[in-house]
Scaffold this active site. Sequence first.
Site, PDB file in Angstrom:
ATOM      1  N   HIS A  49      -1.052   0.694  -5.753  1.00 28.35           N
ATOM      2  CA  HIS A  49       0.032   1.646  -5.508  1.00 28.35           C
ATOM      3  C   HIS A  49       1.336   0.904  -5.261  1.00 28.35           C
ATOM      4  O   HIS A  49       1.382  -0.055  -4.480  1.00 28.35           O
ATOM      5  CB  HIS A  49      -0.315   2.539  -4.322  1.00 28.35           C
ATOM      6  CG  HIS A  49      -1.416   3.501  -4.610  1.00 28.35           C
ATOM      7  ND1 HIS A  49      -2.385   3.832  -3.688  1.00 28.35           N
ATOM      8  CD2 HIS A  49      -1.718   4.207  -5.737  1.00 28.35           C
ATOM      9  CE1 HIS A  49      -3.230   4.702  -4.230  1.00 28.35           C
ATOM     10  NE2 HIS A  49      -2.844   4.943  -5.468  1.00 28.35           N
ATOM     11  N   GLU A  86      -7.542   0.240   4.202  1.00 28.70           N
ATOM     12  CA  GLU A  86      -6.242   0.852   4.496  1.00 28.70           C
ATOM     13  C   GLU A  86      -5.574   0.055   5.621  1.00 28.70           C
ATOM     14  O   GLU A  86      -5.787   0.306   6.803  1.00 28.70           O
ATOM     15  CB  GLU A  86      -6.414   2.322   4.882  1.00 28.70           C
ATOM     16  CG  GLU A  86      -7.019   3.195   3.782  1.00 28.70           C
ATOM     17  CD  GLU A  86      -6.067   3.437   2.613  1.00 28.70           C
ATOM     18  OE1 GLU A  86      -4.907   2.975   2.670  1.00 28.70           O
ATOM     19  OE2 GLU A  86      -6.485   4.096   1.641  1.00 28.70           O
TER      20      GLU A  86
END
Length: 395
Positions: free
Chosen positions: A162, A365
């Site tokens: 991303h 994450e």
Amino acid sequence: MEISVRPEDTLSYLSKLFKIPLQLILDSNSHVNTMNMKPADKIHLPGYVSVPYTIKEGDTFEKISVLRGIELDSLFLLNQTIDPTQLVIGEQVFVPEKIVVPLVQEKTPLDYNRLVKLMKNLKRVYPFMEVTNIGTSVLGNPIHEIRIGKGDKKIHMNASFHANEWITTMVLMSLLNRYLISITNNQPVRGRKALALYENVELSLVPMVNPDGVDLVLNGPPAHLREDLTKINEGSDDFIHWKANIRGIDLNNQFPANWEICRKNKKPKAPASRDFPGDDPLTEPEAAAMADLAHKNDFDLILAFHTQGEEFYWGYEGLEPAESELLAKEFEKVSGYRAIRYVNSHAGYKDWFIQEFHRPGFTLELGKGINPLPLSQFPEILKHAEGIFFAALAY
């Protein structure tokens, strides 16, 4: 560091002279017939650079070797055209210097060009590191894979799927840099011998899956695409939160693991700054390159570095093997992050890998906040990620 071999030199002797594991020298010189070296053959010595030194009054090679804490013969080796009995004040000689601090700068974001430059610098110092291209992005930027180690166990890690998670590239490259320093200096990492990890594991890294997107976030749009990208970005010329690739397709929603469910559930139904999975799986060259990489290799474990949440996901549809839970508990212990088995998500790289190969896959994450996370979080993120990185190598 490159040196010219003398008639009496052997790789074993050079290993002892510079305190470099012999295997690293062998792996750094695949271009040379090391069993039949000839005088003046060029040999790469990993973990070193040669630096200039200007002769001062009273200097001798003996004094310089003591001053710099190096072996006397290393000076003779690097300065074969200089008569050590006739040193001239102001003359320049070369001194070997072992690299003990990281080359990765932790205060500047890595866009694509800075990443390429960093990889070249690391390759120069650590020539046993292999850098290849596994494909190209929409805009034609090569997607690089780094490999180190010759072991039977194959582990893959990637970052910056991303665009607005570009800090993950910095984290992965910093961890690689620390690993390289530990290997060449024969240092332990978290109680484990780095050289043993190198010998047991072949590590594959793709530090920037989405180079076009990262450059868009960090540097703004290419002039010829500005109008189209602004439309996709709902009329805004602020691309700091852009997550997709340059075509407005979310690369981590591109994999054939219940892709149809992902397509149905995601709000965007056309190219967008985030979350649009495309019209079909694996339409984007970046995603296709990552799938092809996994198919061509026999990875035992994959880690996908993302932000944010200080947690990680390790299961998919009950297809994960039993060892995934053991690894999850270890990663939780060494990182302080929360282990989550299932989330309501499909079509991600980790999801697909588990479904396709029934082997452990993890989505990490890193950090906490709103993407892109600020660089002020980098030291703390790196500390947590380091535990997982080395635990994965040791699994």
